[in-house]
Design an enzyme around this catalytic site. Structure first.
Site, PDB file in Angstrom:
ATOM      1  N   ASP A 178       0.859  -1.182   0.000  1.00  0.00           N
ATOM      2  CA  ASP A 178       0.000   0.000   0.000  1.00  0.00           C
ATOM      3  C   ASP A 178       0.897   1.234   0.000  1.00  0.00           C
ATOM      4  OD1 ASP A 178      -2.528   1.493   0.398  1.00  0.00           O
ATOM      5  OD2 ASP A 178      -1.626   1.964   2.335  1.00  0.00           O
ATOM      6  N   ASP A 215      -1.418  -0.505   6.274  1.00  0.00           N
ATOM      7  CA  ASP A 215      -1.488   0.089   7.614  1.00  0.00           C
ATOM      8  C   ASP A 215      -2.845   0.659   7.966  1.00  0.00           C
ATOM      9  OD1 ASP A 215      -1.358   2.265   5.793  1.00  0.00           O
ATOM     10  OD2 ASP A 215      -0.673   3.572   7.414  1.00  0.00           O
ATOM     11  N   ASP A 229      -7.121  -1.248   4.391  1.00  0.00           N
ATOM     12  CA  ASP A 229      -6.250  -2.345   3.966  1.00  0.00           C
ATOM     13  C   ASP A 229      -6.640  -3.674   4.602  1.00  0.00           C
ATOM     14  OD1 ASP A 229      -4.663  -0.603   2.443  1.00  0.00           O
ATOM     15  OD2 ASP A 229      -3.479  -0.055   4.195  1.00  0.00           O
TER      16      ASP A 229
END
Length: 586
Positions: free
Chosen positions: A240, A439, A443
């Site tokens: 990410d 994080d 996600d």
């Protein structure tokens, strides 16, 4: 008649058990080390006076005084003071972290040269250290898939050995020389002793104990033995972008004044206007201006134009700050600024145009900067044979700019939070073993869908709960360490299984009398007992080798070089509208 043989056999077996127990005790060293980190006492402020009490008596909300060189007793928030705190025992990061009022401190870390006033936020079983110990214990108690295989083998192995022992007795008794009964009994007992599957049962759990403990010492919390095993099979790591590859906090990166202005003057005027805005870009601009020590004049007549920017008056000037559309609506020619803004945008930065008294004044750029170690960590992943993929909800241009800086060739851009898990499944459908690193709350589904989910420890609790592995330090370097640790642990387990099985594969036929027809040799139960003990000790000793495994990888023979503005070979960006090969979006 065999009194001395029985005595020696029992002595060898008990000696082996003693040596094995002492060696196995070393595998739990990580847990004991973690338990030893905990502070025993705390200084709590009572009526303005510090009073020393047992750490178990500290309650949430208590104000604590932490003197230089002391351990932080519990997790808390810094109220006053400033000091560098050594958090290496929890995060694995060697550099001390400077703490100021408003920052969080972690229990069991060591205060530096300053004095801190801290309000207790988490105590007892809720502290990070207690949670780390609990997770490590759970992981050490869980079974890896390869261990279940070893258990299944043992389920067939034990009846097979008993059958071999019975067959050995029968063959020696009926076909063997005199004294047939004695030789048959000795051979059968030798088979049972040498084939004891103790080593087979120790092969996997000991390596898992040491591996998960080493991970905890390096700031890597592994939730289960299955995750530890699966990590070594990964061939694709999806990262990410925001908060994982980048810092997740926008900062001012460029100030490009137009003719007639200098940087400080332009930044002071823009900062005066942005100080009245709550937008994250405005916060970044104001923070930079204050860091430079600039005086920001008072602003008035503030007006926010949704989706375009803001306007206000400051220091006798009318100031517009925002997009080209905002300035265009005010009939201001943005031509002198457009080329600068386009160049900054191509670098993945967000340009902010400024006009003063109806004339263009300059361009400022705000960006979410790449973490210092992201490029090095991604290069290390490549050396391990993994492909890194960046996934982001941002536009393709921003995603590509970040990818260029860290050396990633594949970008999944403009992916909505609810579709991230679909992208993980799409990669899995290509036959890939996928690890997801994230994080944020958005996600969590992707972390759960991946073969192994790795959560940045500085992220949200939801993401951490959905992940298989948590990187306490928040550094991408932890991903590299986790995969290397998984590979080292699996290599160690395979070595243990070899040691456990090779003794049986060689020893059982010899004990049964396979060498007697050729050379007249048969295996004494005493030798069988020594061999069985040696088998278990070999497994335990080999498992303890993991304790000396280094978390820092060896330097590359040819360091990977990443050009920040060079297009990686085979660069591909996939967006909601399809896949495109190279170049900026049209």
């Amino acid at each position: 008649m065999y009194y001395e043989a029985v005595g020696v056999i029992l002595t060898l077996i008990l000696l082996g058990r003693l040596l094995e127990a002492r060696a196995r005790a070393g595998t739990g060293e990580a847990i004991r080390a973690l338990l030893g980190l905990r502070a025993r006492t705390a200084r709590v402020m009572r009526d303005g006076t510090p009073v020393e009490i047992p750490v178990d008596d500290v309650a949430v909300g208590d104000e604590l005084l932490i003197r230089p060189g002391e351990k932080v007793p519990v997790d808390g928030d810094v109220l006053a003071g400033s000091s560098a705190v050594d958090e290496s025992m929890v995060t694995g990061e060697p550099m001390p972290v400077t703490k100021h009022p408003g920052d969080i401190v972690i229990g069991a870390t060591v205060n530096g040269t300053g004095s801190l006033r801290v309000r207790a936020a988490k105590v007892g079983a809720e502290t990070m250290l207690a949670q780390i110990i609990r997770l490590v214990q759970q992981a050490q108690a869980s079974k890896a898939p390869i261990q279940r295989l070893a258990d299944a083998v043992s389920g067939y192995f034990v009846p097979a050995v008993i059958a071999i022992a019975v067959a050995t007795f029968a063959v020696w008794f009926t076909l063997g020389p005199a004294p047939a009964l004695t030789l048959a009994l000795v051979a059968a007992v030798a088979v049972l002793i040498i084939a004891c599957p103790c080593a087979l049962g120790l092969a996997t759990p000991l390596s898992v104990m040491v591996g998960t403990g080493k991970g905890a010492q390096a700031g890597i919390l592994i939730r289960s033995a299955e995750a530890l095993e699966t990590a070594h099979k990964l061939d694709t790591i999806v990262l990410d972008k925001t908060g994982t590859v980048t810092a997740g906090k926008p900062v001012l990166t460029d100030v490009r004044p137009a003719d007639g202005y200098d940087e400080s003057e332009l930044l002071a005027l823009v900062g005066a206007v942005e100080e009245m805005s709550e937008h994250p870009l405005a916060t970044a601009i104001v923070a930079d201006a204050r860091q430079r020590g600039l005086h920001l004049p008072a602003a008035g007549a503030f007006d926010s134009v949704t989706g375009k920017g803001v306007r206000a008056t400051a220091d006798g000037h009318t100031i517009l700050v925002g997009t080209a559309r905002l300035l265009g609506d005010a009939h201001i020619d943005t031509g002198p600024l457009d080329r600068v803004a386009a160049g900054l945008s191509a670098q993945g930065k967000t340009p902010v145009l400024a006009a003063v008294d109806g004339a263009p004044a300059g361009v400022l750029a705000v960006a979410d900067t790449v973490k210092d170690d992201s490029a090095a960590a991604i290069a290390a992943l490549k050396r391990l044979g993994l492909e890194a993929v960046i996934i982001t909800g941002d536009n393709a241009r921003t995603g590509e700019a970040i990818a260029r800086q860290v050396g990633v060739a594949r970008v999944l851009a403009e992916v909505l939070p609810e579709h991230k898990a679909d992208e993980i499944r799409h990669l899995q459908s290509e036959g890939r073993m996928v690890g997801m690193v994230g994080d944020g709350i958005n996600d969590a589904p992707a972390l759960a869908a991946a073969d192994v989910g790795l959560a940045i420890g500085t992220g949200t609790d939801v993401a951490i709960e959905a992940a298989d592995i948590t990187l306490v330090s928040g550094s991408l370097g932890g991903v590299v360490t986790a995969i290397r640790l998984s590979r080292a642990t699996m290599r160690n387990i395979r070595q243990n299984l070899f040691f456990a099985l090779v003794y049986n594969a060689i020893g059982v036929p010899v004990a049964a009398g396979a060498l007697y027809p050729l050379w007249g040799l048969h295996l004494s139960p005493v030798i069988a007992a020594a061999a069985m003990t040696l088998s278990s000790l070999s497994v335990v000793t080999n498992s303890n080798r993991l304790r000396h495994w280094h978390t820092t990888p060896p330097p590359p023979t040819t360091p990977a070089r990443v050009e920040p503005h060079a297009e990686p070979a085979g660069h591909r960006t996939r967006t909601a509208s399809g896949t495109r090969e190279g170049g900026p979006p049209r």
